[in-house]
Structures are given as structure tokens and as C-alpha cells.
Write an enzyme that holds these catalytic residues in place. Structure first.
Site, PDB file in Angstrom:
ATOM      1  N   ALA A 159       2.544   4.839 -10.469  1.00  0.00           N
ATOM      2  CA  ALA A 159       1.863   5.676 -11.467  1.00  0.00           C
ATOM      3  C   ALA A 159       2.879   6.377 -12.357  1.00  0.00           C
ATOM      4  O   ALA A 159       2.679   6.496 -13.579  1.00  0.00           O
ATOM      5  CB  ALA A 159       0.957   6.694 -10.768  1.00  0.00           C
ATOM      6  N   ASP A 178       0.391  -2.390  -7.082  1.00  0.00           N
ATOM      7  CA  ASP A 178       0.396  -0.969  -7.465  1.00  0.00           C
ATOM      8  C   ASP A 178       0.459  -0.803  -8.975  1.00  0.00           C
ATOM      9  O   ASP A 178      -0.274   0.010  -9.561  1.00  0.00           O
ATOM     10  CB  ASP A 178       1.584  -0.242  -6.823  1.00  0.00           C
ATOM     11  CG  ASP A 178       1.465  -0.158  -5.306  1.00  0.00           C
ATOM     12  OD1 ASP A 178       0.678  -0.919  -4.727  1.00  0.00           O
ATOM     13  OD2 ASP A 178       2.163   0.680  -4.710  1.00  0.00           O
ATOM     14  N   ALA A 232       3.520   7.793   0.333  1.00  0.00           N
ATOM     15  CA  ALA A 232       2.373   7.877   1.239  1.00  0.00           C
ATOM     16  C   ALA A 232       1.493   6.642   1.141  1.00  0.00           C
ATOM     17  O   ALA A 232       0.426   6.585   1.740  1.00  0.00           O
ATOM     18  CB  ALA A 232       1.561   9.127   0.912  1.00  0.00           C
TER      19      ALA A 232
HETATM   20  C1  MEV Z   1       2.333  -1.362  -0.603  1.00  0.00           C
HETATM   21  O1  MEV Z   1       1.501  -0.385  -1.235  1.00  0.00           O
HETATM   22  C2  MEV Z   1       1.535  -2.581  -0.254  1.00  0.00           C
HETATM   23  C3  MEV Z   1       2.328  -3.770   0.245  1.00  0.00           C
HETATM   24  O2  MEV Z   1       1.409  -4.872   0.327  1.00  0.00           O
HETATM   25  C4  MEV Z   1       3.461  -4.125  -0.654  1.00  0.00           C
HETATM   26  C5  MEV Z   1       3.044  -4.687  -1.992  1.00  0.00           C
HETATM   27  O3  MEV Z   1       1.925  -5.172  -2.161  1.00  0.00           O
HETATM   28  O4  MEV Z   1       3.906  -4.635  -2.894  1.00  0.00           O
HETATM   29  C6  MEV Z   1       2.863  -3.530   1.635  1.00  0.00           C
END
Ligand code: MEV
Length: 316
Positions: free
Chosen positions: A108, A150, A101
Site C-alpha cells: 500500500a 499485494d 502483519a
Molecule cells: C504474502 O502476503 C502472501 C504470500 O503468498 C506471498 C505472496 O503472495 O507474494 C505468502
């Protein structure tokens, strides 16, 4: 027995452009994945408990029930176990973060698994080493490109400004409304789509990335000084640029306009890779209620999160 947890994230500004090294601002949220590691001599088991799942599929020939969320969680946990040659363990995973999502659920799970194994197997990894190994593992499982956003946010928590480097920034907590479409997304294919546009139209896409980077940089002092109206404008600019990159969908736009219209939010944009997943809206001082109602009426699943939460930690 060792228990660790790690937070999900929202990207406030700068997704996609960050894959090419332009600044993006992400924040930990108060939704977490938890991993329990315990000894199980001679065996290696992964148990996925509550993973906020939305979709299941049933194979009528084999009778096997599967869900992309469970399969992904197992894939990520096994990649970490393999990396550290773990054996003789049961690993239990549960998570409050909706999978696929754009809210950092896989990062995490990877980070929490690594934090739990680090303690349980006395690996002696520093937080920086956990962040970089988690990034490597997430990238390998996703078979492709991606920024350290992330995994950095999940490991260190708070707000992280990511470009070619990762910087923690001290900023105040904010309340943000998240609206999720029913559609799960595939981060890898959205990144590939944008990067192939970039190769085909560099003279158009590079300036868009550059504008997105300027938005992320401008956002930092606005959050620090609580200038939320201006921050809302930046969210709307960023949404327009993400639309130009082709990662918007009708469902996401419906939620964005519902939040801005009936919900009176100061700004709204998709968050994460797009192509499905979630959007975020910034409430005014009047609060989140009207936005939550507007998003639910537009067939979204809406909830409020707090930004700036704690990074990975061991739980007692
Ligand atoms: C994914 O949460 C966000 C993107 O910028 C990919 C990334 O930063 O790895 C699309």
C-alpha cells in the site's frame, strides 16, 4: 501538493501456493496508507507519521531509536523515488495498516507513493503500469520471490484472483474479523521456507498447493451467493493445509481456535505469509462481537474490516 492513498489487503484463500502460480483470492480492506508529495527545492525528504507501530528499538551506544515499521516504510518509499529519479520533494507517509502483519502495508505504501508521484511529476503511468512497477519494486526491496497479489489488490482494489495472471472479480462486500498476534513476520523467510519444502518434497507439497488452488476457485461462487457456512469450511480446510506447510505458529493457532470456539465463527485461518502476523475469521449472522471478545481474551489485537474496498486513488 499531491495526496494519494492505497488500501491494505487480506488474502482470503491461497497464500504461498500462489507463489507457484496456483490461484489465490485477495481483497482490499478499508484500512489505507496515505502519501503526500510536496515540492522542497534542492532537498529530498521522507517523513513517516503515524504507521500503526508496535515495536521500537533503542541503540544505547548511538542513542538511535528505530522501528522495523518506520525503516521498512522509508525503504519502500526511497525505492520508488529512486526508480523515478525524483528530487526536490518532501514525501510524507502515514498508514492505518499494521506493518509486517500480512495485511499488505508495504504494498500500500509503494502503490500510494507511486500514485502520488505519477500525478505530481506528470509521469503519465496507467493503473496497469503502476501495478506492475509496484510489484517490481516490492519484489526488489524484499529481495526475492512473491506473487503480484499485494500490489494488484492495492492498485485495483475490490477482489483479485491471482494465479499466473491477475483478474478482478466483482463480488459483494463482506465483514471479516482480523486478529493480530504480537509477533511481526518476515514474508521473505516464510516464502523461502515453503519453497524449500516444495523442492525437497515435491510429491507432497505440489498436491497441497493444488488443493489450496481448488479452495480459492471454489470460494468465488460461494462469496457471490452469500453461502457463508460453506465458505467457513473452506477457510478451515485452507488453515489445515497452511499448517501442513509449516507457516502456522502457536499464537496464530490460539487465535484461530479462539475464534472458532468461544467466538462461534464460521471459519478461521491465518492470512498472508504466516510465521506471525494475523489471522481472519468469518462471522456468522450473529455478528462479530463474540469473535472480537474471544480474540482479545486470547491476547490478540482484534478489529473488523470490510472487504472489496477501493483501490489506489488521488485524494483532494
Ligand atoms: C504474502 O502476503 C502472501 C504470500 O503468498 C506471498 C505472496 O503472495 O507474494 C505468502
Amino acid at each position: 501538493m499531491t495526496t494519494a492513498s492505497a488500501p491494505g489487503k487480506v488474502i482470503l484463500f491461497g497464500e504461498h501456493a500462489v507463489v507457484s502460480g496456483t490461484p489465490a483470492l485477495g481483497s482490499a480492506i478499508n484500512l489505507r496508507a496515505r502519501v503526500i508529495v510536496e515540492d522542497l527545492p534542492g532537498r529530498l525528504e521522507i517523513e513517516a507519521c503515524n504507521l500503526m507501530l508496535r515495536g521500537f528499538s533503542l541503540d544505547l551506544t548511538t542513542g538511535r531509536v528505530s522501528s522495523p515499521g518506520v525503516l521498512d516504510a522509508i525503504k519502500y518509499v526511497s525505492a520508488v523515488l529512486k526508480e523515478f529519479h525524483a528530487d526536490g520533494l518532501r514525501v510524507k507517509v502515514d498508514s492505518d495498516i499494521p506493518p509486517a502483519a500480512g495485511l499488505g502495508s508495504s504494498a500500500a505504501i509503494v502503490v500510494a507513493t507511486m500514485a502520488a508521484l505519477n500525478k505530481h511529476m506528470s509521469l503519465g503511468l496507467s493503473r496497469e503500469e503502476i501495478a506492475s512497477s509496484s510489484y517490481k519494486i516490492e519484489k526488489t526491496v524484499q529481495q526475492g520471490m512473491g506473487s503480484p497479489m499485494d500490489t494488484a489488490v492495492s492498485t485495483f482494489g475490490g477482489y483479485q484472483l491471482v494465479s499466473e495472471t491477475v483478474h478482478g472479480i466483482d463480488l459483494p462486500e463482506m465483514h471479516i474479523v482480523v486478529g493480530c498476534t504480537e509477533k511481526e513476520h518476515n514474508t521473505r523467510s516464510e516464502i523461502q521456507k515453503v519453497q524449500s519444502l516444495r523442492s525437497r518434497y515435491p510429491d507432497i507439497v505440489e498436491p497441497i498447493f493444488c488443493a489450496i488452488g481448488a479452495i480459492s476457485t471454489r470460494a468465488v461462487p460461494l462469496i457471490r451467493d452469500n453461502r457463508l457456512e460453506e465458505l467457513g469450511h473452506l477457510m478451515n480446510f485452507n488453515q489445515g493445509l497452511l499448517e501442513a506447510l509449516g507457516v502456522g505458529t502457536r499464537e496464530l493457532s490460539e487465535l484461530v481456535y479462539a475464534a472458532r470456539g468461544a467466538g462461534h465463527s464460521l471459519g478461521a485461518k491465518l492470512t498472508g505469509a504466516g510465521g506471525g502476523g494475523c489471522m481472519i475469521a468469518l462471522p456468522s449472522t450473529a455478528g462479530s462481537l463474540s469473535i472480537l471478545v474471544a480474540l482479545e481474551q486470547a491476547r490478540g489485537t482484534a478489529f473488523e474490516v470490510k472487504t472489496g474496498g477501493a483501490g489506489m486513488r488521488l485524494e483532494t
